[in-house]
Design an enzyme around this catalytic site. Structure first.
Site, PDB file in Angstrom:
ATOM      1  N   SER A 112       0.862  -1.191   0.000  1.00 13.54           N
ATOM      2  CA  SER A 112       0.000   0.000   0.000  1.00 13.54           C
ATOM      3  C   SER A 112       0.894   1.235   0.000  1.00 13.54           C
ATOM      4  O   SER A 112       2.076   1.154   0.356  1.00 13.54           O
ATOM      5  CB  SER A 112      -0.882  -0.007   1.255  1.00 13.54           C
ATOM      6  OG  SER A 112      -1.520   1.233   1.451  1.00 13.54           O
ATOM      7  N   TYR A 116      -2.008  -1.709  10.722  1.00 16.11           N
ATOM      8  CA  TYR A 116      -2.166  -1.858   9.269  1.00 16.11           C
ATOM      9  C   TYR A 116      -1.000  -1.217   8.526  1.00 16.11           C
ATOM     10  O   TYR A 116      -0.376  -1.842   7.663  1.00 16.11           O
ATOM     11  CB  TYR A 116      -3.487  -1.235   8.816  1.00 16.11           C
ATOM     12  CG  TYR A 116      -3.650  -1.209   7.315  1.00 16.11           C
ATOM     13  CD1 TYR A 116      -4.040  -2.353   6.627  1.00 16.11           C
ATOM     14  CD2 TYR A 116      -3.400  -0.043   6.580  1.00 16.11           C
ATOM     15  CE1 TYR A 116      -4.179  -2.334   5.243  1.00 16.11           C
ATOM     16  CE2 TYR A 116      -3.541  -0.024   5.207  1.00 16.11           C
ATOM     17  CZ  TYR A 116      -3.920  -1.167   4.539  1.00 16.11           C
ATOM     18  OH  TYR A 116      -4.048  -1.146   3.175  1.00 16.11           O
TER      19      TYR A 116
END
Length: 255
Positions: free
Chosen positions: A139, A152
Site C-alpha cells: 500500500s 495496518y
C-alpha cells in the site's frame, strides 16, 4: 493451463485481479474466508469466463497454520501455481490500546505472516521450475507510520520491505516478485470500518490493470496513478500529520 492463486479474491482488488488474469488465459484459484462470498464470486467468474478453470478454497488466512493448510490443499488438488497474488488483508482503526488484541493478532497473521509463509513455500516450487511470478499487495501506507491505523500501516511497511528483499534473491532464478502499492481504492475496506469511501478513491478495476501490467513488465514497485506517485515523495512529517487528522476517531457526545 497455467494457474494463478489469489487470496482475498472475492471482492475489491482481489476479484478485479482475478478477472484480469482470467482474461489473459490463467486458471484461477480463489481463496477467501467466506464460503458465501466464494460461491457468489465463482458464479460471477464462470459467467464471464466460461472456458476458464475456476477453483475456490475456503481458508481463514488470519489463523495460525492457515498458510500451510492452503499450500497442502493446492498440492492435493494437483495444481501448479504460476502466479501467486498475496492480496488478502485488513485494517483496524482506533488507538492501539483500544483495538481488541485478538483482532490485532489476526491482522498480523493475515497481513504479514501468511503472505510470508506462502511466498516461502511457493518460491521453492517456482525455483525448481525456474519460472513463476509473485505479486504482494502492500500500500502507499508502506511509506510512513499511520496513527489510529498503526498496525495496518506497519504491516504494509513489512510487506513492502520483505518483497523488495526476496525480489533481489529471486532475480537470477527466473522468478518475478513485484510489490503493488495502491492508494485509496474503492473496496469494502472502508465499509468494514464504518467509514464512507473517499470520493477520490481509484476503482479496483483500474488498480488491477496497473497491477497485472506491472507484473508482466516485472516492475519492482507498482504504484497506480500519478497522485499516488506524488504522495510517495511528500515529506513523511506532512503525511503523518495529515493521516493523523483524517484517522483520528471523533469524540461522541450525548444529547
Amino acid at each position: 493451463m497455467e494457474y494463478a492463486l489469489v487470496t482475498g479474491a472475492t471482492s475489491g482488488i482481489g476479484i478485479a485481479i482475478s478477472r484480469v488474469l482470467a482474461r489473459k488465459g490463467y486458471g484461477i484459484v480463489m481463496v477467501s474466508s467466506s464460503q458465501h462470498h466464494l460461491v457468489q464470486a465463482e458464479k460471477s467468474m464462470k459467467k464471464r469466463f466460461p472456458k476458464t478453470s475456476i477453483y475456490t478454497i475456503k481458508e481463514d488466512l488470519s489463523q495460525k497454520n492457515s498458510a500451510k493448510h492452503l499450500y497442502r490443499q493446492i498440492k492435493e488438488m494437483g495444481l501448479v501455481i504460476d502466479v501467486l497474488v498475496n492480496n488478502a488483508g485488513k485494517g483496524l482503526i482506533g488507538t492501539t490500546e483500544k483495538i481488541d488484541i485478538n483482532k490485532d493478532e489476526g491482522l498480523l497473521y493475515l497481513n504479514m505472516v501468511t503472505p510470508t509463509l506462502l511466498c516461502k513455500m511457493f518460491l521453492r516450487d517456482m525455483y525448481k521450475r525456474k519460472r513463476g511470478s509473485i505479486l504482494n499487495v502492500a500500500s502507499t501506507a508502506s511509506f510512513q507510520p499511520g496513527p489510529y491505523n498503526s498496525t495496518y500501516f506497519a504491516s504494509k511497511a513489512y510487506i513492502y520491505s520483505y518483497s523488495r528483499a526476496i525480489r533481489y534473491e529471486a532475480n537470477s532464478r527466473g522468478v518475478k516478485i513485484c510489490t503493488l502499492c495502491p492508494g485509496t481504492t474503492e473496496t469494502k475496506f472502508f465499509e468494514k470500518e464504518g467509514i464512507k469511501t473517499p470520493a477520490w478513491a481509484m476503482s479496483a478495476v483500474k488498480v488491477a490493470e496497473y497491477a497485472v501490467d506491472g507484473l508482466e513488465k516485472n516492475k519492482a514497485v507498482i504504484i497506480p496513478g500519478k497522485t499516488n506517485k506524488i504522495f510517495r515523495i511528500i515529506p513523511a512529517e506532512i503525511k503523518l500529520l495529515a493521516i493523523a487528522l483524517l484517522k483520528k476517531p471523533r469524540s461522541k457526545h450525548n444529547g
